[in-house]
Scaffold this motif. Structure first.
Motif, PDB file in Angstrom:
ATOM      1  N   UNK A 119       0.841  -1.206   0.000  1.00 53.71           N
ATOM      2  CA  UNK A 119       0.000   0.000   0.000  1.00 53.71           C
ATOM      3  C   UNK A 119       0.875   1.255   0.000  1.00 53.71           C
ATOM      4  N   UNK A 120       1.970   1.214   0.728  1.00 52.08           N
ATOM      5  CA  UNK A 120       2.900   2.349   0.760  1.00 52.08           C
ATOM      6  C   UNK A 120       3.540   2.526  -0.614  1.00 52.08           C
ATOM      7  N   UNK A 121       3.893   1.430  -1.261  1.00 49.46           N
ATOM      8  CA  UNK A 121       4.481   1.509  -2.603  1.00 49.46           C
ATOM      9  C   UNK A 121       3.478   2.102  -3.591  1.00 49.46           C
ATOM     10  N   UNK A 122       2.213   1.706  -3.494  1.00 54.28           N
ATOM     11  CA  UNK A 122       1.188   2.280  -4.366  1.00 54.28           C
ATOM     12  C   UNK A 122       1.031   3.771  -4.122  1.00 54.28           C
ATOM     13  N   UNK A 123       1.094   4.200  -2.864  1.00 55.36           N
ATOM     14  CA  UNK A 123       1.005   5.627  -2.563  1.00 55.36           C
ATOM     15  C   UNK A 123       2.210   6.384  -3.129  1.00 55.36           C
ATOM     16  N   UNK A 124       3.373   5.777  -3.084  1.00 56.12           N
ATOM     17  CA  UNK A 124       4.569   6.402  -3.662  1.00 56.12           C
ATOM     18  C   UNK A 124       4.415   6.561  -5.171  1.00 56.12           C
ATOM     19  N   UNK A 125       3.811   5.576  -5.823  1.00 57.93           N
ATOM     20  CA  UNK A 125       3.561   5.659  -7.266  1.00 57.93           C
ATOM     21  C   UNK A 125       2.628   6.837  -7.569  1.00 57.93           C
ATOM     22  N   UNK A 126       1.588   7.020  -6.751  1.00 63.56           N
ATOM     23  CA  UNK A 126       0.654   8.134  -6.957  1.00 63.56           C
ATOM     24  C   UNK A 126       1.352   9.472  -6.733  1.00 63.56           C
ATOM     25  N   UNK A 127       2.190   9.546  -5.717  1.00 59.27           N
ATOM     26  CA  UNK A 127       2.924  10.791  -5.459  1.00 59.27           C
ATOM     27  C   UNK A 127       3.879  11.094  -6.614  1.00 59.27           C
ATOM     28  N   UNK A 128       4.546  10.070  -7.141  1.00 55.40           N
ATOM     29  CA  UNK A 128       5.415  10.274  -8.311  1.00 55.40           C
ATOM     30  C   UNK A 128       4.633  10.768  -9.523  1.00 55.40           C
ATOM     31  N   UNK A 129       3.439  10.215  -9.720  1.00 53.71           N
ATOM     32  CA  UNK A 129       2.597  10.684 -10.826  1.00 53.71           C
ATOM     33  C   UNK A 129       2.203  12.138 -10.613  1.00 53.71           C
ATOM     34  N   UNK A 130       1.949  12.521  -9.370  1.00 49.65           N
ATOM     35  CA  UNK A 130       1.625  13.912  -9.064  1.00 49.65           C
ATOM     36  C   UNK A 130       2.786  14.851  -9.340  1.00 49.65           C
ATOM     37  N   UNK A 131       4.013  14.357  -9.153  1.00 43.69           N
ATOM     38  CA  UNK A 131       5.195  15.180  -9.438  1.00 43.69           C
ATOM     39  C   UNK A 131       5.470  15.275 -10.940  1.00 43.69           C
ATOM     40  N   UNK A 132       5.115  14.225 -11.680  1.00 43.94           N
ATOM     41  CA  UNK A 132       5.427  14.204 -13.112  1.00 43.94           C
ATOM     42  C   UNK A 132       4.406  14.934 -13.978  1.00 43.94           C
ATOM     43  N   UNK A 133       3.146  14.927 -13.580  1.00 44.81           N
ATOM     44  CA  UNK A 133       2.081  15.551 -14.375  1.00 44.81           C
ATOM     45  C   UNK A 133       1.727  16.883 -13.733  1.00 44.81           C
ATOM     46  N   UNK A 134       1.780  17.949 -14.516  1.00 39.80           N
ATOM     47  CA  UNK A 134       1.618  19.290 -13.945  1.00 39.80           C
ATOM     48  C   UNK A 134       0.185  19.605 -13.514  1.00 39.80           C
ATOM     49  N   UNK A 135      -0.820  19.052 -14.136  1.00 42.12           N
ATOM     50  CA  UNK A 135      -2.196  19.362 -13.763  1.00 42.12           C
ATOM     51  C   UNK A 135      -2.783  18.438 -12.721  1.00 42.12           C
TER      52      UNK A 135
END
Length: 115
Positions: free
Chosen positions: A67-83
């Motif tokens: 679950x922590x790894x999945x949250x890290x993936x979401x945070x990375x997506x938030x950093x990569x996509x500007x909107x």
């Protein structure tokens, strides 16, 4: 064609979850589609590496560290996509769990019956 449909269903799930969760912001529909592509790519390439490097923690927590790894993936997506904005770790954790539930539900509707 099936991959495009899965990406489209994931984008719809991202839009719905952004409307439900207060800490998630998606600028528009195109951004949601880009987020679905980025999440799919991160799940394909980065997630196996994270699972490999955190295997002892995953074993000790009986898989709950995923679950922590999945949250890290979401945070990375938030950093990569500007909107696409994720306000914090707990929001990303809830978003990742709900996204997994929505995706599994939507993908189960898409399966064809075998004859």
């Amino acid at each position: 064609m099936k991959i495009f449909l899965k990406l489209l269903l994931t984008a719809i799930a991202v839009i719905v979850l952004a409307a439900i969760l207060p800490g998630i912001t998606v600028a528009n529909y195109v951004t949601a589609f880009i987020v679905s592509i980025i999440i799919s790519l991160l799940n394909m390439f980065v997630k196996p590496l994270l699972i490999f490097f955190t295997l002892p923690a995953t074993i000790i927590t009986l898989g709950l560290f995923l679950f922590v790894i999945n949250a890290i993936i979401i945070i990375l997506a938030g950093k990569l996509v500007s909107g696409f904005v994720v306000s914090g770790f707990f929001t990303a954790l809830i978003f990742s769990v709900l996204l997994s539930v929505f995706r599994s539900f939507l993908f189960s509707l898409m399966k064809e019956e075998k004859k």
